[in-house]
Structure formats: C-alpha cells, structure tokens
Design an enzyme around this catalytic site. Structure first.
Site, PDB file in Angstrom:
ATOM      1  N   ASP A  48       0.829  -1.199   0.000  1.00 40.66           N
ATOM      2  CA  ASP A  48       0.000   0.000   0.000  1.00 40.66           C
ATOM      3  C   ASP A  48       0.869   1.257   0.000  1.00 40.66           C
ATOM      4  O   ASP A  48       0.605   2.222  -0.730  1.00 40.66           O
ATOM      5  CB  ASP A  48      -0.918  -0.017   1.225  1.00 40.66           C
ATOM      6  N   ASP A 120      -6.580  -6.238  -1.626  1.00 42.25           N
ATOM      7  CA  ASP A 120      -5.547  -6.572  -0.639  1.00 42.25           C
ATOM      8  C   ASP A 120      -4.478  -7.474  -1.250  1.00 42.25           C
ATOM      9  O   ASP A 120      -3.281  -7.305  -0.993  1.00 42.25           O
ATOM     10  CB  ASP A 120      -6.176  -7.267   0.568  1.00 42.25           C
ATOM     11  N   GLU A 123      -2.113  -5.462  -3.466  1.00 43.15           N
ATOM     12  CA  GLU A 123      -1.137  -4.706  -2.676  1.00 43.15           C
ATOM     13  C   GLU A 123      -0.073  -5.616  -2.078  1.00 43.15           C
ATOM     14  O   GLU A 123       1.108  -5.248  -2.019  1.00 43.15           O
ATOM     15  CB  GLU A 123      -1.854  -3.928  -1.571  1.00 43.15           C
TER      16      GLU A 123
END
EC number: 3.1.26.3
Length: 240
Positions: A48, A120, A123
């Site tokens: 991220d 998710d 990332e």
C-alpha cells in the site's frame, strides 16, 4: 491442488521465490483454517505504501499546475479498493482471484472475486515485488499496470468517479440526467449485477460487477466514453 502460478508471474513481469509468492497470496481465512499460518497482511501494508508513493510521484510530475487538493483527489481515483480490484481481475487471463489462498467458507461465498480481497492481494503482491526487487522494479510494474488509470484520472469529474463524470457530461450537453437499470442473477451469497445506462431513452453503456455500485460505475464509464466518441452526433452539437 494449487494451480500453476506462472501466468501470474508472467503478467507481473517478475520472478518471486515460491515462499514469498505463497505468503503474498495467503488470505487470513486460509491461514486460520490451516493452523495459524502467516498471512499476507504485512505485505499488503508494505505494498500500500509503495503503491501510494509511486502514484503520488507520477501525478506530481504529470500535473505540475494542479493543487495539493486536486492531486489528492486524482490519487484517490487511482488508489482505491475498486480500482485495485479491477487491476487484479485483469492481471492475467484468469485473474488474480483464482490464485489467492482462501479458507473454505470464504471460497464458497465468492471470495475469489470479492473486491476487498482482490485489492488486498494486489497490494501484497506489490509489497513482495518491492522486497525482492527493490523500489525501481516495483515502480516499473505499478506504472505498467496502473497506467490506464493514471491516464483516465484527469478526465473524471469533481467527485472523481464515473457516475459523477457522466452526470456532468450529460448536464453540460443538455441531455438530462442518466438513469440506471440494474438486474441481478445468482444466489444471495454470490450475486452478479448488470447495469445499463440510459440517456434520453437510449442505452449508452453497460457494466457487470459483484455489487450494484460496481456495475453502475462500469456502465457509467462505458457510457461516458461512448458519448465522447459520439460527440458530434449529440443533440445540440454541430460538426466543426
């Protein structure tokens, strides 16, 4: 049996050690069902940050006249759950979802195509690439995968989403507000939504998604692009 991950690595354009790649693909539901294995959440945290810095740097240099507030909005249109999930779905022919290790319950309720899980996972893969290859390679991969989103960001409206942009476009051309016709198929735990955009009684775009919002955004994007292409044919427009 775990399917071959080579198409995934080919799409990323990097090699990753099996152990690191497996970690990047291990969702917490799978980890908990298998004795508390390590999850991909730490890699997600790292990825991220790497993604955010890369996109921020790209926008800063692409748009030297934009204010801090504008740049923040542009970044938000590129770095968000839905955008990440869309990149993940297009990552290779079969998408990222089939490679994510999920617990049985999550897998049985459509987890492999859940936007939050895909975002998710995307990332965490970027975090793994950074760990293995460093910032320059991670930056190269990000700019290749997210290039279309970076290109499209300045065309979005004040709300930096396609529905807002389409509404602004139709209002500017005196076409009235667009309407959305949404249908769904499948059981409650695994629904697929289809949205169609109607402008002045004509259909201009459609989109499919795992949620009503996702389907409407995709339909709005398709309609916005169609109206841009047909600019000279719109009511009230004349050819140059």
């Amino acid at each position: 049996m775990i399917r071959s991950r080579q198409p995934l690595l080919d799409a990323l354009g990097v090699d990753l050690p099996d152990e690191l790649l497996s970690l990047a693909l291990t969702h917490r539901s799978y980890a908990y069902e298998n004795g508390g294995l390590p999850t991909n959440e730490r890699l997600e945290f790292l990825g991220d940050a790497v993604l955010g810095l890369t996109i921020t740097d790209a926008l800063f240099h692409r748009h030297p006249d934009r204010s801090e507030g504008d740049l923040a909005k542009l970044r938000a249109s590129v770095v968000n759950t839905q955008a990440l999930a869309d990149v993940a779905r297009r990552l290779c022919a079969e998408g990222l979802g089939v490679h994510v290790l999920l617990g049985r319950g999550e897998a049985n309720t459509g987890g492999a195509d859940k936007s939050s899980i895909l975002a998710d996972g995307m990332e965490s893969l970027l975090g793994a690439i950074y760990l293995q290859h460093g910032m320059e390679k991670a930056r190269e991969v990000i700019l290749r995968l997210f290039g279309p989103l970076l290109d499209a960001a300045p065309t979005l409206g004040a709300g930096l989403d396609w529905k807002t942009s389409l509404q602004e476009l139709t209002a500017a051309r005196g076409l009235g507000a667009p309407s959305y016709l949404v249908t769904s198929t499948g059981p409650d735990h695994d629904k697929e939504f289809t949205a169609v955009v109607v402008v002045m009684d004509s259909e201009y775009g459609s989109g499919v998604g795992r949620s009503k919002k996702e389907a409407e955004q995709k339909a709005a994007a398709a309609a916005w692009k169609a109206l841009e292409v047909l600019d000279n044919a719109m009511p009230g427009k004349t050819s140059a």
